[in-house]
Design a protein around this motif. Structure first.
Motif, PDB file in Angstrom:
ATOM      1  N   ILE A  63       1.022  -1.219  -0.115  1.00 41.20           N
ATOM      2  CA  ILE A  63       0.049   0.092  -0.008  1.00 41.20           C
ATOM      3  C   ILE A  63       0.732   1.250   0.066  1.00 41.20           C
ATOM      4  N   SER A  64       0.426   2.320  -0.747  1.00 31.31           N
ATOM      5  CA  SER A  64       1.307   3.509  -0.587  1.00 31.31           C
ATOM      6  C   SER A  64       0.763   4.430   0.293  1.00 31.31           C
ATOM      7  N   LEU A  65       1.368   4.726   0.979  1.00 27.63           N
ATOM      8  CA  LEU A  65       1.198   5.641   2.190  1.00 27.63           C
ATOM      9  C   LEU A  65       1.260   6.983   1.655  1.00 27.63           C
ATOM     10  N   LYS A  66       2.403   7.278   0.987  1.00 29.03           N
ATOM     11  CA  LYS A  66       2.531   8.695   0.333  1.00 29.03           C
ATOM     12  C   LYS A  66       2.927   8.638  -1.201  1.00 29.03           C
ATOM     13  N   THR A  67       1.904   8.915  -1.951  1.00 28.44           N
ATOM     14  CA  THR A  67       1.924   8.614  -3.638  1.00 28.44           C
ATOM     15  C   THR A  67       2.543   9.936  -4.154  1.00 28.44           C
ATOM     16  N   GLY A  68       3.040   9.820  -5.466  1.00 31.48           N
ATOM     17  CA  GLY A  68       3.612  11.019  -6.163  1.00 31.48           C
ATOM     18  C   GLY A  68       4.580  12.066  -5.311  1.00 31.48           C
ATOM     19  N   GLY A  69       4.812  12.926  -6.027  1.00 34.66           N
ATOM     20  CA  GLY A  69       5.817  13.980  -5.935  1.00 34.66           C
ATOM     21  C   GLY A  69       7.047  13.663  -5.419  1.00 34.66           C
ATOM     22  N   SER A  85       3.948  13.061 -15.851  1.00 34.13           N
ATOM     23  CA  SER A  85       3.144  12.013 -15.626  1.00 34.13           C
ATOM     24  C   SER A  85       2.025  12.194 -14.882  1.00 34.13           C
ATOM     25  N   PRO A  86       0.732  11.428 -15.019  1.00 37.44           N
ATOM     26  CA  PRO A  86      -0.517  11.793 -14.433  1.00 37.44           C
ATOM     27  C   PRO A  86      -0.701  11.372 -13.083  1.00 37.44           C
ATOM     28  N   VAL A  87       0.287  10.847 -12.304  1.00 35.13           N
ATOM     29  CA  VAL A  87       0.198  10.560 -10.755  1.00 35.13           C
ATOM     30  C   VAL A  87       0.673  12.061 -10.100  1.00 35.13           C
ATOM     31  N   ARG A  88      -0.358  12.205  -9.077  1.00 37.12           N
ATOM     32  CA  ARG A  88      -0.268  13.437  -8.257  1.00 37.12           C
ATOM     33  C   ARG A  88      -0.208  13.235  -6.969  1.00 37.12           C
ATOM     34  N   SER A  89       0.598  13.972  -6.109  1.00 37.18           N
ATOM     35  CA  SER A  89       0.701  13.742  -4.675  1.00 37.18           C
ATOM     36  C   SER A  89      -0.462  13.509  -3.888  1.00 37.18           C
ATOM     37  N   ALA A  90      -0.303  12.511  -2.950  1.00 40.27           N
ATOM     38  CA  ALA A  90      -1.379  12.016  -2.267  1.00 40.27           C
ATOM     39  C   ALA A  90      -0.695  11.476  -1.076  1.00 40.27           C
ATOM     40  N   ARG A  91      -1.435  11.609   0.197  1.00 36.50           N
ATOM     41  CA  ARG A  91      -1.379  10.839   1.461  1.00 36.50           C
ATOM     42  C   ARG A  91      -2.550   9.871   2.049  1.00 36.50           C
ATOM     43  N   LEU A  92      -2.155   8.814   2.466  1.00 37.80           N
ATOM     44  CA  LEU A  92      -3.132   7.711   3.160  1.00 37.80           C
ATOM     45  C   LEU A  92      -3.446   8.037   4.396  1.00 37.80           C
ATOM     46  N   ASP A  93      -4.433   7.975   4.876  1.00 41.17           N
ATOM     47  CA  ASP A  93      -4.901   8.263   6.248  1.00 41.17           C
ATOM     48  C   ASP A  93      -4.707   6.967   7.044  1.00 41.17           C
ATOM     49  N   ILE A  94      -4.416   6.844   8.630  1.00 39.71           N
ATOM     50  CA  ILE A  94      -4.314   5.705   9.270  1.00 39.71           C
ATOM     51  C   ILE A  94      -5.480   4.649   9.072  1.00 39.71           C
ATOM     52  N   PRO A  95      -6.766   5.190   9.303  1.00 37.25           N
ATOM     53  CA  PRO A  95      -7.772   4.091   9.134  1.00 37.25           C
ATOM     54  C   PRO A  95      -7.924   3.463   7.722  1.00 37.25           C
ATOM     55  N   GLU A 111       2.772 -10.671   4.937  1.00 33.09           N
ATOM     56  CA  GLU A 111       3.384  -9.783   4.852  1.00 33.09           C
ATOM     57  C   GLU A 111       2.574  -8.498   4.204  1.00 33.09           C
ATOM     58  N   PHE A 112       2.776  -7.464   4.865  1.00 31.35           N
ATOM     59  CA  PHE A 112       2.033  -5.968   4.247  1.00 31.35           C
ATOM     60  C   PHE A 112       2.962  -5.051   4.241  1.00 31.35           C
ATOM     61  N   CYS A 113       3.320  -4.462   3.154  1.00 33.19           N
ATOM     62  CA  CYS A 113       4.360  -3.411   3.034  1.00 33.19           C
ATOM     63  C   CYS A 113       3.785  -1.909   2.810  1.00 33.19           C
ATOM     64  N   ILE A 114       4.358  -1.194   3.734  1.00 33.79           N
ATOM     65  CA  ILE A 114       4.102   0.288   3.595  1.00 33.79           C
ATOM     66  C   ILE A 114       5.025   0.993   2.838  1.00 33.79           C
ATOM     67  N   VAL A 115       4.536   1.569   1.844  1.00 35.99           N
ATOM     68  CA  VAL A 115       5.690   2.140   0.788  1.00 35.99           C
ATOM     69  C   VAL A 115       5.180   3.895   0.668  1.00 35.99           C
ATOM     70  N   ALA A 116       6.383   4.549   0.709  1.00 36.40           N
ATOM     71  CA  ALA A 116       6.304   5.835   0.266  1.00 36.40           C
ATOM     72  C   ALA A 116       7.067   6.358  -0.866  1.00 36.40           C
ATOM     73  N   ALA A 117       6.757   7.478  -1.688  1.00 31.02           N
ATOM     74  CA  ALA A 117       7.283   7.684  -2.817  1.00 31.02           C
ATOM     75  C   ALA A 117       8.106   9.055  -2.286  1.00 31.02           C
ATOM     76  N   THR A 307       1.195   2.093  -8.509  1.00 27.23           N
ATOM     77  CA  THR A 307       0.372   3.298  -9.504  1.00 27.23           C
ATOM     78  C   THR A 307      -0.134   2.230 -10.740  1.00 27.23           C
ATOM     79  N   THR A 308      -0.389   0.952 -10.760  1.00 27.79           N
ATOM     80  CA  THR A 308      -0.527   0.053 -11.774  1.00 27.79           C
ATOM     81  C   THR A 308      -1.474  -1.087 -11.361  1.00 27.79           C
ATOM     82  N   LEU A 309      -2.429  -1.486 -12.165  1.00 31.48           N
ATOM     83  CA  LEU A 309      -3.164  -2.507 -11.828  1.00 31.48           C
ATOM     84  C   LEU A 309      -2.340  -3.939 -11.835  1.00 31.48           C
ATOM     85  N   GLY A 310      -2.799  -4.561 -10.747  1.00 26.06           N
ATOM     86  CA  GLY A 310      -2.166  -5.989 -11.026  1.00 26.06           C
ATOM     87  C   GLY A 310      -3.288  -7.251 -11.097  1.00 26.06           C
ATOM     88  N   ARG A 311      -3.069  -8.531 -11.168  1.00 31.00           N
ATOM     89  CA  ARG A 311      -3.969  -9.190 -11.114  1.00 31.00           C
ATOM     90  C   ARG A 311      -4.978  -9.659  -9.891  1.00 31.00           C
TER      91      ARG A 311
END
Length: 334
Positions: A63-69, A85-95, A111-117, A307-311
């Motif tokens: 999951i992306s905690l902080k996307t783009g920028g 590119s079309p991706v713009r900066s955004a952040r995910l909240d804790i809930p 395994e759950f991976c927290i990712v930030a750009a 930023t891309t769809l998986g299976r």
């Protein structure tokens, strides 16, 4: 130098029987094998995986905690703030982070991976990661990994203290090819972060992207770089050319070439968790996913990527059932 007909026999004795990974030159010889020998190569890689890793498959969600920028110029990445590119900066909240972890656990993932750009985490991001980990732990039984860019020694210690199980930081490609991919930081800076992560006791997750214009020799060099690092896990991505990035017009890696690379990396890294990651849907399709899992892969990312769809997760899980590949249990180890 051995001939193409020799290298598989050498690999069978060296890797399958003794568990010794192929050298850089040997990996190159494998990558140069004719297409007529691909099925034999994939079968050997599968045998190596079964012999040295076993049948279990580790499932992970991200999951992306902080996307783009992002301020870096990784030429494959639509999250760079330097590209149109079309991706713009955004952040995910804790809930939302907790809910994503819950949905990931429901798939059977351990395994759950927290990712930030980011180039590396600032204080705000580290505080958010700490709060997110605490909230997830209160509701979900899952191991937590992070991918937050380059770290300082103090940040490594703090993440370890938070209980981060595994840290992902990809070298992306061979050392010699890296300047063609990124110019805002060096390959060596990435390596330094990985060394600190290992010293702190976290598992090291490090892989990269194939199909960015590197030569077969550089692909073999990359496998040797990873073998020297000896990470717990190697995620293998295949370039999904993103609009607006410098690599947006590159061709997609041919499926047979991608499968040969998967097998070659398994022969270089016989005991390593080798994970199918981004781009496999575009490069390999459904049949390729099956051939990869029967050709050296023993871990998958389920669901969507950053930023891309998986299976769909169900498609991967159904495939593992069909192949009689059990899911790795929480807290199990290879």
């Amino acid at each position: 130098m051995s001939t193409s007909s020799d290298i598989l026999g050498i690999a069978r004795e060296q890797v399958l029987e003794r568990g010794e990974g192929l050298t850089e030159q040997q990996v190159l010889e494998v990558l140069e094998l004719p297409a007529s020998e691909l099925e034999e190569l994939l079968a050997l890689a599968h045998d190596v995986r079964m012999a040295w890793c076993g049948p279990e498959v580790e499932v992970e969600g991200i999951i992306s905690l902080k996307t783009g920028g992002c301020p870096e110029d990784c030429h494959f990445c639509s999250q760079s703030g330097l590209f149109a590119s079309p991706v713009r900066s955004a952040r995910l909240d804790i809930p939302s982070l907790v809910e994503a972890a819950k949905q990931t656990a429901k798939t059977g993932a351990t395994e759950f991976c927290i990712v930030a750009a980011v180039r590396g985490p600032d204080e705000r991001l580290l505080a958010q990661v700490a709060a997110g980990i605490e909230a997830i732990r209160g509701e979900v039984d899952i191991q937590i990994a992070c991918s937050l860019g380059m770290l300082t020694a103090d940040q490594v210690e703090r993440l370890a203290a938070m209980g981060v199980h595994r840290y992902n930081h990809n070298l992306e490609t061979a050392r010699s090819f890296f300047p063609n991919v990124v110019t805002t930081h060096t390959w060596e800076e990435r390596w330094e972060t990985l060394a600190m992560v290992r010293d702190a006791g976290m598992e090291v997750c490090c892989g990269g992207i194939l199909g960015m214009g590197e030569s077969l020799a550089q692909r073999a060099e990359f496998a040797a770089n990873l073998a020297e690092l000896d990470p717990h896990e190697v995620p293998l991505n295949f370039l999904n050319p993103r609009p607006g990035t410098p690599f947006g017009d590159l061709d997609v890696l041919p499926a047979n070439e991608a499968l040969a690379a998967v097998a070659a990396f398994r022969l270089a890294l016989p005991r390593t968790m080798l994970r199918f990651a981004g781009g496999r849907e575009l490069t390999l399709g459904d049949l390729g996913a099956q051939r990869g899992i029967l050709g050296g892969i023993n871990a998958v990312i389920v669901g969507n990527y950053l930023t891309t769809l998986g299976r769909p997760a169900e498609a991967d899980l159904d495939l593992l059932v069909d192949l009689k590949m059990p899911l790795k249990a929480l807290n199990a180890s290879f």
